[in-house]
Scaffold this active site. Structure first.
Site, PDB file in Angstrom:
ATOM      1  N   LYS A  22       6.448 -17.529  20.747  1.00 55.62           N
ATOM      2  CA  LYS A  22       7.166 -17.376  21.404  1.00 55.62           C
ATOM      3  C   LYS A  22       7.954 -18.817  21.688  1.00 55.62           C
ATOM      4  CE  LYS A  22       6.358 -15.320  25.649  1.00 55.62           C
ATOM      5  NZ  LYS A  22       5.430 -15.114  26.590  1.00 55.62           N
ATOM      6  N   ARG A  92       4.526 -20.099  30.659  1.00 56.48           N
ATOM      7  CA  ARG A  92       4.037 -19.039  29.953  1.00 56.48           C
ATOM      8  C   ARG A  92       3.241 -19.562  28.601  1.00 56.48           C
ATOM      9  NH1 ARG A  92       8.301 -14.337  29.790  1.00 56.48           N
ATOM     10  NH2 ARG A  92       9.643 -14.996  31.439  1.00 56.48           N
ATOM     11  N   GLY A 101      -1.153  -9.869  27.333  1.00 56.31           N
ATOM     12  CA  GLY A 101      -1.986  -9.704  28.506  1.00 56.31           C
ATOM     13  C   GLY A 101      -3.085 -10.804  28.405  1.00 56.31           C
ATOM     14  N   MET A 103      -2.656 -13.643  29.236  1.00 56.85           N
ATOM     15  CA  MET A 103      -2.454 -14.425  30.392  1.00 56.85           C
ATOM     16  C   MET A 103      -1.205 -14.108  31.102  1.00 56.85           C
ATOM     17  SD  MET A 103      -2.342 -18.375  31.077  1.00 56.85           S
ATOM     18  CE  MET A 103      -0.868 -18.221  31.856  1.00 56.85           C
ATOM     19  N   ARG A 336      11.271 -10.890  19.504  1.00 49.78           N
ATOM     20  CA  ARG A 336      10.223 -10.965  18.400  1.00 49.78           C
ATOM     21  C   ARG A 336      10.409  -9.777  17.685  1.00 49.78           C
ATOM     22  NH1 ARG A 336       5.604  -9.872  23.175  1.00 49.78           N
ATOM     23  NH2 ARG A 336       6.689  -8.162  24.049  1.00 49.78           N
ATOM     24  N   HIS A 454     -23.073  11.866   6.747  1.00 48.53           N
ATOM     25  CA  HIS A 454     -22.583  13.090   5.859  1.00 48.53           C
ATOM     26  C   HIS A 454     -21.407  13.718   6.655  1.00 48.53           C
ATOM     27  CE1 HIS A 454     -22.557  17.188   5.095  1.00 48.53           C
ATOM     28  NE2 HIS A 454     -23.086  16.902   3.824  1.00 48.53           N
ATOM     29  N   SER A 763     -18.598   2.419 -11.910  1.00 51.69           N
ATOM     30  CA  SER A 763     -17.828   2.828 -10.466  1.00 51.69           C
ATOM     31  C   SER A 763     -18.728   2.263  -9.361  1.00 51.69           C
ATOM     32  CB  SER A 763     -17.600   4.146 -10.607  1.00 51.69           C
ATOM     33  OG  SER A 763     -16.983   4.572  -9.095  1.00 51.69           O
ATOM     34  N   ASP A 768     -23.855   3.008  -0.853  1.00 41.74           N
ATOM     35  CA  ASP A 768     -25.245   2.747  -1.266  1.00 41.74           C
ATOM     36  C   ASP A 768     -25.422   1.251  -1.488  1.00 41.74           C
ATOM     37  OD1 ASP A 768     -26.909   4.988  -1.003  1.00 41.74           O
ATOM     38  OD2 ASP A 768     -25.889   5.988  -2.395  1.00 41.74           O
ATOM     39  N   CYS A 830     -15.801   3.836  -5.767  1.00 41.71           N
ATOM     40  CA  CYS A 830     -15.539   5.008  -5.348  1.00 41.71           C
ATOM     41  C   CYS A 830     -16.419   5.183  -4.081  1.00 41.71           C
ATOM     42  CB  CYS A 830     -15.966   6.141  -6.112  1.00 41.71           C
ATOM     43  SG  CYS A 830     -17.998   6.147  -6.682  1.00 41.71           S
ATOM     44  N   TYR A 850      -9.251   0.431 -11.081  1.00 42.77           N
ATOM     45  CA  TYR A 850      -8.735   1.502 -10.129  1.00 42.77           C
ATOM     46  C   TYR A 850      -9.748   1.340  -8.783  1.00 42.77           C
ATOM     47  CZ  TYR A 850     -12.394   4.590 -11.397  1.00 42.77           C
ATOM     48  OH  TYR A 850     -14.028   4.921 -11.656  1.00 42.77           O
TER      49      TYR A 850
END
Ligand code: PEP
Ligand code: MG
Length: 880
Positions: A22, A92, A101, A103, A336, A454, A763, A768, A830, A850
């Site tokens: 600001k 401010r 929000g 303050m 802004r 799953h 990959s 896991d 993947c 990739y």
């Protein structure tokens, strides 16, 4: 001596670190000659120093503030704390990153019992003077002295009732005088002393309160949620007040330089005459659209429009501007970059390039990749959503919105769908058997499971909305009902799910279909021009593959073959294969599966044409394919014509204490090589057929899951290559394929140099790999990760955003080791992280070839990959 306080004229936009967002923008606006009420900014460094000094202001800082206050008096010709023309200020907060929000603002500071009289006299408006004073006492008491706001509100309500006033604006000057007196007594009762009458004390107390607010609870939580470092501190802006509430030639408003919902290049705003800032927000009166300002004051309107254009051109982005009109004179209070919808973000970015204001690369950086999600799934109609009754909240597992009737088993869901019902499948948790029910349902709701359970993985793959891990629901599949908030919802009751927020609602909420605008395509084409990472998709069916290609997928990075095993026409053969006691029996069952698998692969190869397709051999533990309940086992025994006891014994023998670490992945192919043989044959025969019949040069890549030891991979390689090479030789055509592995077991990563001797590609299965690196069960982690996030132990769920410090280190190690052995090794990812923007940036950085993700996340990954390339060029990777 270090400088801690800057006049607005001394700052500029690039000083956000020091002056906060600001403060830097107020400085910039002042310097380009816009009408900004003068003021000064106390720096973020002063805030940090305040904490270093044990939460104390110190005398040099106080002197500097007073010096700037004197400057401000000179500039405005007003006197702080008295005189014939008193200076009032607003105080401010303003950190580097906006923290809305965090303050409340303190307005009208500088008022006291004397000053308020002068304000009354010079404005000849007692009501205005008293209204300003009562607002100030309330804000100061709440924000600075932490006296509960409700105490003041109660008094105000009582007086309104007594006077028969509906709105605050109906109160007269003498009513407000009474309010002021009552407010002062509340203050005295709470603090044991009168309301501070010395404006300088008021100011220093207010500055202290803003500094303190940097570490209030909600600010800390907000920072944790938005990855904002805790050591930045906030600046404090002290600005001379201008008043929009002095009469009918005064007003206040907010405007965007373009429409924040659509991006249309047309000013969009609202204002209220005779009002102060918070009145617009509080909805006391309905604001008017900005165009109407021209009817009230053409000159101010024209001036505002030209300032708005100037600001947009200056910042080269859509601006969100706050202004006040005091006695017919326009003042700018804030500007802004405006928040906007995804559709608007795309349109604004593309049009700014067309207008020659920004480059294509800048445009690509302007759109948050995760935001694209909004455009790729149906969403609830926002007006309808406001009226909906939310009954529970779970994890936002797969985005989109859906309404339908609740059904509690996959079979019931399938039947209801076939009868034309819209269905929401509600389960404790889903298992692979539920696949058809999931496919038919509009949305999926589970009481258990995390973001990589799953249900979540499959739903995302299907682009279907899913709320998982909704612990507040008591689901009874037996009774076909669930209980939420004490209310019972039965089969057939309508519910609605928002997979983007995790909320579950009662009843039907209308949805809107996603729209793909031209700007979206344009921006994506610019992203594709710059990115280095390729983007593939995780797809198991020709339909998903086609969808992914439409979204720009350049190959399949993971085809999970087990998903094909669950459909009605093959589950019998799969089960026969599993319960076989001899290799011969198993081969008979596999022979039944071979033609079906081949057909699946043909469909996928045709959909993907010449793009590479990675097919993974069977991965899940086998018990997932068998029924578990006696009732179902009995039925299966009948259809398979075997004894119940025998089948039950076989089911029990497959039971595992810890199936995720059990007989799954490559361990299946080691135990049953004939399974790998059948799958390799199906893949290569399909490739040969598509190449022969359609002339498509197919590029299959055969992938072995869960490898942790080179010899596992070597053992299976013999089976796969012998089969594949034989099929190719017999076909008489030339076909190339790759043999590679997933890296998803930590040992696989650590020994990647050895594994790369055999693997032509890696990959990274980061689902896991995360599970095994942390030792967190993927299917159970949902229960406690939420707590970890709440308690600040995790900033992110590591199953959603790659843990770069830990799991990422293993990935990096495997990349380096793999390339050392085999410089041209193909490297991809993947796991679910392949569609997460921060993880995509990481993949770019460590040099993968990739990423692969579910079809609906392909555009997100494309954009994230482009941004990673641009940021690398600029030397600006995001902090992680
Ligand atoms: C993984 O583990 O990251 C992976 C892609 O495999 P799955 O999710 O099927 O275990
Ligand atoms: Mg895996």
């Amino acid at each position: 001596m270090k400088k801690y306080v800057y006049n607005f004229k001394e700052g500029k936009a690039s000083m956000k670190d020091l002056l906060g967002g600001k403060g830097a923008n107020l400085a910039e606006m002042s310097n380009i000659g816009l009408p900004v009420p003068p003021g000064f900014t106390i720096t973020t460094e002063a805030c940090n120093e305040y904490y270093n000094k044990g939460e104390q202001l110190w005398s040099e800082l106080i002197d500097e503030i007073m010096e700037k206050l004197t400057d401000l008096e000179a500039t405005t010709g007003k006197t702080f704390g008295g005189g014939s023309n008193p200076l009032l200020v607003s105080v401010r907060s303003g950190a580097k990153f906006s923290m809305p929000g965090m303050m409340d603002t303190i307005l009208n500071l500088g008022l006291n019992d004397e000053v308020v009289k002068t304000v009354k006299d010079i404005t000849d408006n007692e009501r205005f003077a008293m209204d300003s004073y009562r607002r100030f006492i309330q804000m100061f008491s709440d924000v600075v002295m932490e006296i509960p706001k409700s105490k003041f509100e109660r008094v105000l309500d009582e007086i309104k009732e007594e006077k028969g006033a509906k709105y605050d604006t109906d109160l007269t000057a003498s009513d407000l005088k009474e309010v002021v007196e009552k407010f002062k007594s509340i203050y005295k009762a709470e603090k044991g002393e009168g309301f501070p009458q010395n404006p300088k004390d008021q100011l220093l107390l207010a500055v202290t309160a803003v500094f303190r607010s940097w570490n209030n609870e909600r600010a800390i939580i907000y920072r944790a949620m938005n990855n904002i470092p805790g050591n930045l501190g906030t600046a404090v802006n002290v600005q001379s007040m201008v008043f929009g509430n002095m009469g009918n030639d005064c007003g206040t408003g907010v405007a965007f330089t373009r429409n924040p919902a659509t991006g249309e290049k047309k000013i969009f705003g609202e204002f209220l005459m005779n009002a102060q800032g918070e009145d617009v927000v509080a909805g006391i009166r309905t604001p008017q659209t900005i165009e109407k300002l021209s009817e009230i004051n053409q000159e101010v309107y024209d001036q505002f429009i030209s300032v708005a254009n100037l600001l947009e051109n200056h910042y080269r982005d859509m601006q969100d501007i706050e202004f006040t009109i005091e006695k017919g004179k326009l003042f700018m209070l804030q500007t802004r970059n405006g928040k906007r919808t995804t559709a608007a973000a795309l349109r604004v970015a593309v049009e700014l390039v067309e207008e020659g204001k920004i480059t294509k690369e800048e445009a690509v950086l302007r759109v948050e990749p995760a935001q694209l999600d909004q455009l790729l799934h149906p969403n609830f109609d926002s007006a309808a959503l406001k009226k909906a009754l939310s009954i529970a909240k779970g994890l936002p597992a797969s985005p989109g919105a859906a309404s339908g009737k609740a059904y509690f088993t996959a079979a019931d869901a399938v039947e209801a769908s076939k009868n034309g019902e819209k269905v929401i499948l509600v389960r404790l948790e889903t298992s692979p058997e539920d696949i058809e029910g999931m496919a038919m349902a509009k949305g999926i709701l589970t009481a258990r499971g995390g973001m990589t359970s799953h249900a979540a993985v499959v739903a995302r793959g299907m682009g279907k909305c899913c709320v998982a891990g909704c612990e507040g629901l008591k689901v009874s599949e037996e009774l076909k009902q669930f209980v939420a908030n004490g209310k019972v919802y039965k089969e057939g009751d309508y519910i609605s799910l928002n997979g983007s927020t995790g909320y579950v609602y009662e009843g039907v909420i209308p949805t809107k279909e996603p729209e793909m605008s031209g700007h979206f395509a344009t921006l994506m084409s610019w992203a594709d021009e710059v990115r280095r990472l390729k983007v593939r998709t995780n797809a198991d069916t020709p339909k998903d593959a086609e969808q992914a290609v439409k979204f720009g997928a350049e190959g399949i990075g993971l085809c999970r073959t087990e998903h094909m095993f669950f459909s009605e026409d093959r589950i019998a053969a799969v089960r026969e294969m599993i319960i076989s006691e001899t290799v011969e029996q198993r081969k008979v069952a596999l022979a039944k599966l071979l033609p079906m698998q081949r057909e699946d692969f043909i469909g996928i190869f045709e959909a993907m044409e010449e793009r590479p397709v990675t097919i993974r051999l069977l991965d899940p533990p086998l018990h997932e394919f068998l029924p578990q309940e006696d009732e179902d086992i009995k039925e299966l025994a009948k259809t398979m014509d075997i004894e119940f006891g025998k089948l039950k014994a076989r089911v029990e023998s497959l039971h595992e204490v810890n199936p995720m670490l059990g007989h799954r992945g490559c361990r299946l192919a080691v135990t049953y090589p004939e399974l790998a043989e059948m799958q390799a044959r199906a893949i290569i025969e399909a490739a040969v057929e598509v190449k022969k019949n359609k002339g498509i040069d197919v590029h299959p890549e055969i992938m072995i899951p869960l490898v942790g030891e080179l010899k596992e991979l070597e053992y299976i390689e013999k089976v796969v290559r012998q089969t594949a090479d034989k099929v190719i030789a017999e076909s008489g055509i030339k076909l190339e394929y790759l043999y590679g592995t997933m890296i998803e077991v930590p040992r696989g990563a650590v020994t990647a140099d050895e594994i790369a001797k055999t693997a032509e590609f890696f990959s990274f299965g980061t689902n896991d790999l995360t599970q095994m690196t942390y030792g967190f069960s993927r299917d159970d982690a949902g229960k406690f990760i939420e707590e970890y996030l709440k308690k600040g132990i995790f900033d992110q769920d590591p199953f959603q955003t790659l843990d770069q410090n830990g799991v990422g280190k293993l990935v990096k190690m495997a990349v380096d080791l793999g390339r050392k052995t085999r410089p041209d090794i193909k490297l991809g990812i993947c796991g679910e992280h392949g569609g997460d923007p921060a993880s995509v940036e990481f993949c770019h950085r460590v040099g993968l070839n990739y990423v692969s993700c579910s079809p609906f996340r392909v555009p997100i990954a494309r954009l994230a990959a482009a941004q990673a390339t641009i940021k690398e060029k600029m030397g600006e990777y995001s902090q992680k």
